[in-house]
Design a protein around this motif. Structure first.
Motif, PDB file in Angstrom:
ATOM      1  N   GLY A  36       0.844  -0.990   0.011  1.00  0.00           N
ATOM      2  CA  GLY A  36      -0.052  -0.029   0.086  1.00  0.00           C
ATOM      3  C   GLY A  36       0.937   1.151  -0.043  1.00  0.00           C
ATOM      4  O   GLY A  36       0.289   2.245   0.136  1.00  0.00           O
ATOM      5  N   PHE A  37       2.134   1.094  -0.266  1.00  0.00           N
ATOM      6  CA  PHE A  37       3.037   2.288  -0.135  1.00  0.00           C
ATOM      7  C   PHE A  37       3.010   2.945  -1.609  1.00  0.00           C
ATOM      8  O   PHE A  37       2.684   4.213  -1.538  1.00  0.00           O
ATOM      9  N   SER A  38       3.214   2.161  -2.719  1.00  0.00           N
ATOM     10  CA  SER A  38       3.305   2.757  -3.874  1.00  0.00           C
ATOM     11  C   SER A  38       2.241   1.988  -4.610  1.00  0.00           C
ATOM     12  O   SER A  38       1.676   0.675  -4.291  1.00  0.00           O
ATOM     13  N   PRO A  39       1.424   2.601  -5.683  1.00  0.00           N
ATOM     14  CA  PRO A  39       0.679   1.659  -6.594  1.00  0.00           C
ATOM     15  C   PRO A  39       1.298   0.438  -7.100  1.00  0.00           C
ATOM     16  O   PRO A  39       2.432   0.359  -7.344  1.00  0.00           O
ATOM     17  N   ALA A  40       0.250  -0.376  -7.304  1.00  0.00           N
ATOM     18  CA  ALA A  40       0.790  -1.552  -8.008  1.00  0.00           C
ATOM     19  C   ALA A  40       1.527  -1.648  -9.313  1.00  0.00           C
ATOM     20  O   ALA A  40       1.303  -0.490 -10.031  1.00  0.00           O
ATOM     21  N   GLY A  41       2.624  -2.507  -9.563  1.00  0.00           N
ATOM     22  CA  GLY A  41       3.305  -2.145 -10.717  1.00  0.00           C
ATOM     23  C   GLY A  41       4.514  -1.150 -10.653  1.00  0.00           C
ATOM     24  O   GLY A  41       5.332  -1.187 -11.720  1.00  0.00           O
ATOM     25  N   VAL A  42       4.594  -0.361  -9.626  1.00  0.00           N
ATOM     26  CA  VAL A  42       5.849   0.500  -9.498  1.00  0.00           C
ATOM     27  C   VAL A  42       6.896  -0.318  -8.693  1.00  0.00           C
ATOM     28  O   VAL A  42       6.317  -0.962  -7.476  1.00  0.00           O
ATOM     29  N   GLU A  43       8.185   0.020  -8.774  1.00  0.00           N
ATOM     30  CA  GLU A  43       9.088  -0.591  -7.902  1.00  0.00           C
ATOM     31  C   GLU A  43       9.539   0.629  -6.853  1.00  0.00           C
ATOM     32  O   GLU A  43      10.023   1.630  -7.450  1.00  0.00           O
ATOM     33  N   PRO A  44       9.228   0.400  -5.612  1.00  0.00           N
ATOM     34  CA  PRO A  44       9.679   1.189  -4.633  1.00  0.00           C
ATOM     35  C   PRO A  44      11.089   1.485  -4.600  1.00  0.00           C
ATOM     36  O   PRO A  44      11.601   0.624  -4.808  1.00  0.00           O
ATOM     37  N   TRP A  45      11.550   2.886  -4.138  1.00  0.00           N
ATOM     38  CA  TRP A  45      12.718   3.152  -4.011  1.00  0.00           C
ATOM     39  C   TRP A  45      13.793   2.046  -3.399  1.00  0.00           C
ATOM     40  O   TRP A  45      14.912   1.923  -3.605  1.00  0.00           O
ATOM     41  N   LEU A  46      13.319   1.724  -2.281  1.00  0.00           N
ATOM     42  CA  LEU A  46      13.855   0.628  -1.665  1.00  0.00           C
ATOM     43  C   LEU A  46      12.813  -0.650  -1.370  1.00  0.00           C
ATOM     44  O   LEU A  46      11.799  -0.568  -1.447  1.00  0.00           O
ATOM     45  N   PRO A  47      13.470  -1.826  -1.362  1.00  0.00           N
ATOM     46  CA  PRO A  47      12.464  -3.050  -1.296  1.00  0.00           C
ATOM     47  C   PRO A  47      11.445  -2.953  -0.103  1.00  0.00           C
ATOM     48  O   PRO A  47      11.922  -2.540   0.917  1.00  0.00           O
ATOM     49  N   VAL A  48      10.315  -3.383  -0.429  1.00  0.00           N
ATOM     50  CA  VAL A  48       9.379  -3.485   0.905  1.00  0.00           C
ATOM     51  C   VAL A  48       9.683  -4.808   1.601  1.00  0.00           C
ATOM     52  O   VAL A  48      10.055  -5.683   0.796  1.00  0.00           O
ATOM     53  N   ALA A  49       9.446  -4.650   2.790  1.00  0.00           N
ATOM     54  CA  ALA A  49       9.892  -6.219   3.646  1.00  0.00           C
ATOM     55  C   ALA A  49       9.029  -7.239   3.286  1.00  0.00           C
ATOM     56  O   ALA A  49       8.072  -7.146   2.685  1.00  0.00           O
ATOM     57  N   ASN A  50       9.754  -8.375   3.509  1.00  0.00           N
ATOM     58  CA  ASN A  50       8.978  -9.727   2.874  1.00  0.00           C
ATOM     59  C   ASN A  50       7.937  -9.794   3.885  1.00  0.00           C
ATOM     60  O   ASN A  50       6.862 -10.733   3.365  1.00  0.00           O
ATOM     61  N   ASP A  51       7.884  -9.584   4.946  1.00  0.00           N
ATOM     62  CA  ASP A  51       6.858 -10.035   6.098  1.00  0.00           C
ATOM     63  C   ASP A  51       5.449  -8.959   5.989  1.00  0.00           C
ATOM     64  O   ASP A  51       4.620  -9.192   6.760  1.00  0.00           O
ATOM     65  N   TYR A  52       5.613  -8.050   4.991  1.00  0.00           N
ATOM     66  CA  TYR A  52       4.491  -7.227   4.884  1.00  0.00           C
ATOM     67  C   TYR A  52       3.335  -7.619   4.758  1.00  0.00           C
ATOM     68  O   TYR A  52       2.055  -6.960   5.259  1.00  0.00           O
ATOM     69  N   GLN A  53       2.953  -8.757   4.377  1.00  0.00           N
ATOM     70  CA  GLN A  53       1.478  -9.309   4.381  1.00  0.00           C
ATOM     71  C   GLN A  53       0.833  -9.590   5.609  1.00  0.00           C
ATOM     72  O   GLN A  53      -0.261  -9.703   5.861  1.00  0.00           O
ATOM     73  N   GLY A  54       1.777  -9.919   6.383  1.00  0.00           N
ATOM     74  CA  GLY A  54       1.303 -10.398   8.145  1.00  0.00           C
ATOM     75  C   GLY A  54       1.603  -9.239   9.084  1.00  0.00           C
ATOM     76  O   GLY A  54       1.079  -8.929   9.897  1.00  0.00           O
ATOM     77  N   ARG A  55       2.571  -8.227   8.366  1.00  0.00           N
ATOM     78  CA  ARG A  55       3.126  -7.043   9.260  1.00  0.00           C
ATOM     79  C   ARG A  55       2.417  -5.712   8.703  1.00  0.00           C
ATOM     80  O   ARG A  55       3.246  -5.252   7.983  1.00  0.00           O
ATOM     81  N   ASN A  56       1.300  -5.309   8.846  1.00  0.00           N
ATOM     82  CA  ASN A  56       0.804  -3.913   8.167  1.00  0.00           C
ATOM     83  C   ASN A  56      -0.068  -3.307   9.125  1.00  0.00           C
ATOM     84  O   ASN A  56      -0.643  -4.070   9.870  1.00  0.00           O
ATOM     85  N   VAL A  57      -0.379  -2.174   8.777  1.00  0.00           N
ATOM     86  CA  VAL A  57      -1.229  -1.181   9.635  1.00  0.00           C
ATOM     87  C   VAL A  57      -2.495  -1.755   9.689  1.00  0.00           C
ATOM     88  O   VAL A  57      -3.244  -1.823  10.518  1.00  0.00           O
TER      89      VAL A  57
END
Ligand code: NOJ
Length: 539
Positions: free
Chosen positions: A412-433
């Protein structure tokens, strides 16, 4: 009964939340967060219960040090938005009863700042003396032995004029000459510019570095330099004696403070390290310098050890003059995430309770409220100049990864299909707001409870602090007290249960446990803490 004053200024009573704008919320789809993204998340922050936001730099910048290389002190980088968006951000922040603090980077500009472009153009340019230029040493090398924080010498040679300029960070960050009154005036004007845009305070970058030794003498060798330093780490091989924390700095601190004091209720926070007796002087002998010299002692060099934490807090409390207000920082954009540094998720919950129940202003780094962990960055994705120059284990990218908002693409940081400037954490599906907001025992829920309780409790936001001696070294207990309100905070740093006798007290009511699964009356002849549990008891 402990003395309690009723009046607290916002920066004493409040909790600060640090936003690293590049990594908070990207609304334009360029993989980098922006000011509009912050505006969209203000409701989240208000609901979380913090009182002020501090933004790391958003100024126009070539991004050699991700914004800490400022090319214009009075504008917004188009990557982040524009001044109109900034003004909207201020208005929206204030509309939610939150304060806004911005970063100010006075020690160095970008080498692309017009001042430096002029300065380097010729030896007799009027801006020449705005930076620190020196002839080469007799052997043609740098003028002295100082090293840069980011590796290599602190000097770079400019062919144009045959002199070296000083930079203690990247070579793209030339240091301003604060001995020149024109520089001081110009920089004070940059403060006024943002004060006029209604910011409530500044976090002042490496504020103890402003003045250097007049003669730029060599620094002495550091007898305790760690072995196996990278060959280019000249900085750690020396004691930082002549390049920072000169007594002369205090004149500047008072001048800076006067600029802020011409406006109502503004706050000066400074980035400062160093030993307590030196650090405490930055409050000013009459309380006329910084309101809050950042206190990093529970972060830098600290391990997960109850007695060491207590010793650090007690030493700081003892060092403060009566007028000085304490503060605590456990994490920021330059250091490892709490969960990674202190051992795991269980520890971060206890650390949160510590941070939010000590006496003094706490600063929370974005993402700590969901227990974000350091993200391993593949070597070819490293962005931070410190990591590039001094080795991947020194990269600060690990703690600057995108905020994890939800389980969707890019968290949910950047829209789908965009590569954020740094990688998103692997665990984000379980660890998010989004996930944690629904979970009554998540760390996010714990932060909510802690922040609400602190805000509503004079004893916590303003009361006295008294540590208690207990029979276990791995338990830290203290009392916070204001008038009739008394809380006892008991933090078990160990992975074993601990039972303590607290004969001084009779009964107490557990108002919060870091496990979020118990409240209610307990007898205190034996106070039981589970492994890695912290509790707040109303006495
Ligand atoms: C301290 C900042 O926190 C850090 O991120 C930056 O690289 C240096 N100062 C240089 O501005």
């Amino acid at each position: 009964m402990a003395q309690f004053k009723n009046e607290f200024l916002w920066w004493q009573r409040g909790v600060v939340y640090q936003i690293y704008p590049r990594s908070f919320k990207d609304t334009t789809g360029n993989g980098i967060g922006d000011l509009q993204g912050i505006i969209e998340k203000l409701d989240y922050l208000q609901n979380l219960g913090v009182d002020a936001i501090w933004l790391s730099p958003f100024y126009p910048s070539p991004m050699a040090d991700f914004g800490y290389d400022v090319a214009d002190y009075c504008d917004v980088d188009p990557m982040f938005g524009d001044l109109a968006t900034f003004d909207r951000l201020v208005a929206e922040t204030h509309a939610r009863n939150l304060k806004i603090i911005i970063d100010w980077v006075p020690n160095h500009s970008s080498d692309q700042h017009p001042w430096f472009i002029e300065s380097r153009s010729s030896r007799d340019n009027p801006k020449r003396d705005w930076y620190i230029w020196r002839d080469p040493a007799l052997n043609g090398g740098p003028p002295n032995n100082w090293g840069s924080f980011f590796g290599g010498p602190a000097w770079t040679y400019s062919e144009v004029t045959g002199q070296y300029y000083l930079h203690q960070f990247c070579k793209e960050q030339p240091e301003l000459n604060w001995r020149n009154p024109e520089v001081r005036d110009a920089m004070y004007d940059t403060l006024r510019f943002w004060l006029e845009h209604s910011v409530d305070g500044f976090r002042m970058d490496v504020i103890g570095l402003l003045l250097k030794d007049k003669d730029l003498r060599d620094n002495p060798p550091n007898p305790n330099a760690p072995p196996n330093l990278p060959a280019n780490d000249l900085f750690s091989r020396l004691l930082q004696v002549h390049n920072m924390y000169l007594d002369e700095n205090h004149v500047l601190m008072r001048e800076i403070r006067q600029v802020l004091d011409a406006y109502r209720d503004r706050c000066a926070i400074g980035e400062l390290w160093g030993p307590l007796p030196m650090w405490v002087k930055y409050y000013g002998e009459q309380g006329d310098e910084l309101h809050l010299p950042f206190n990093f002692r529970l972060m830098d060099g600290m391990i997960w050890d109850a007695q060491r934490m207590r010793a650090s807090v007690d030493a700081m409390e003892a060092a403060l003059p009566e007028f000085a207000w304490p503060n605590y920082v456990l994490g920021n954009h330059d250091r490892m995430r709490l969960a990674t540094r202190f051992g795991g998720q269980a520890q971060t919950r206890v650390a949160a309770m510590l941070l939010l129940t000590l006496r003094g202003t706490p600063t929370i780094y974005y993402g700590e409220e969901i227990g974000m962990e350091d993200v391993k960055i593949p070597p070819d994705k490293i962005q931070d100049p410190q990591g590039i120059n001094l080795g991947p284990e020194r990269t600060r990218d690990v703690c600057r990864t995108p905020m994890q908002w939800d389980a969707g693409p890019n968290a949910g940081f950047s829209p789908a299909g965009v590569e954020p400037w740094l990688p998103v954490a692997n665990d984000y599906q379980g660890r998010n707001v989004a996930e944690q907001a629904e979970n009554t025992t998540s760390i996010l829920t714990l932060y909510h409870h802690l922040l609400r309780l602190r805000c509503a409790s004079p004893a916590l936001y303003g009361g006295s602090y008294r540590p208690l001696d207990v029979e276990y070294d791995d338990v830290y207990i203290y009392l916070r007290e204001a008038g009739v309100q008394r809380y006892l905070i008991a933090l078990n740093f160990s992975a074993e249960p601990r039972s303590l006798a607290l004969p001084e007290f009779n009964r107490g009511e557990i108002v919060l446990s870091t496990h979020l699964d118990r409240t209610g009356d307990v007898a205190l002849n034996v106070c039981s803490l589970r492994a890695n549990e912290g509790i707040i008891l109303a006495l």
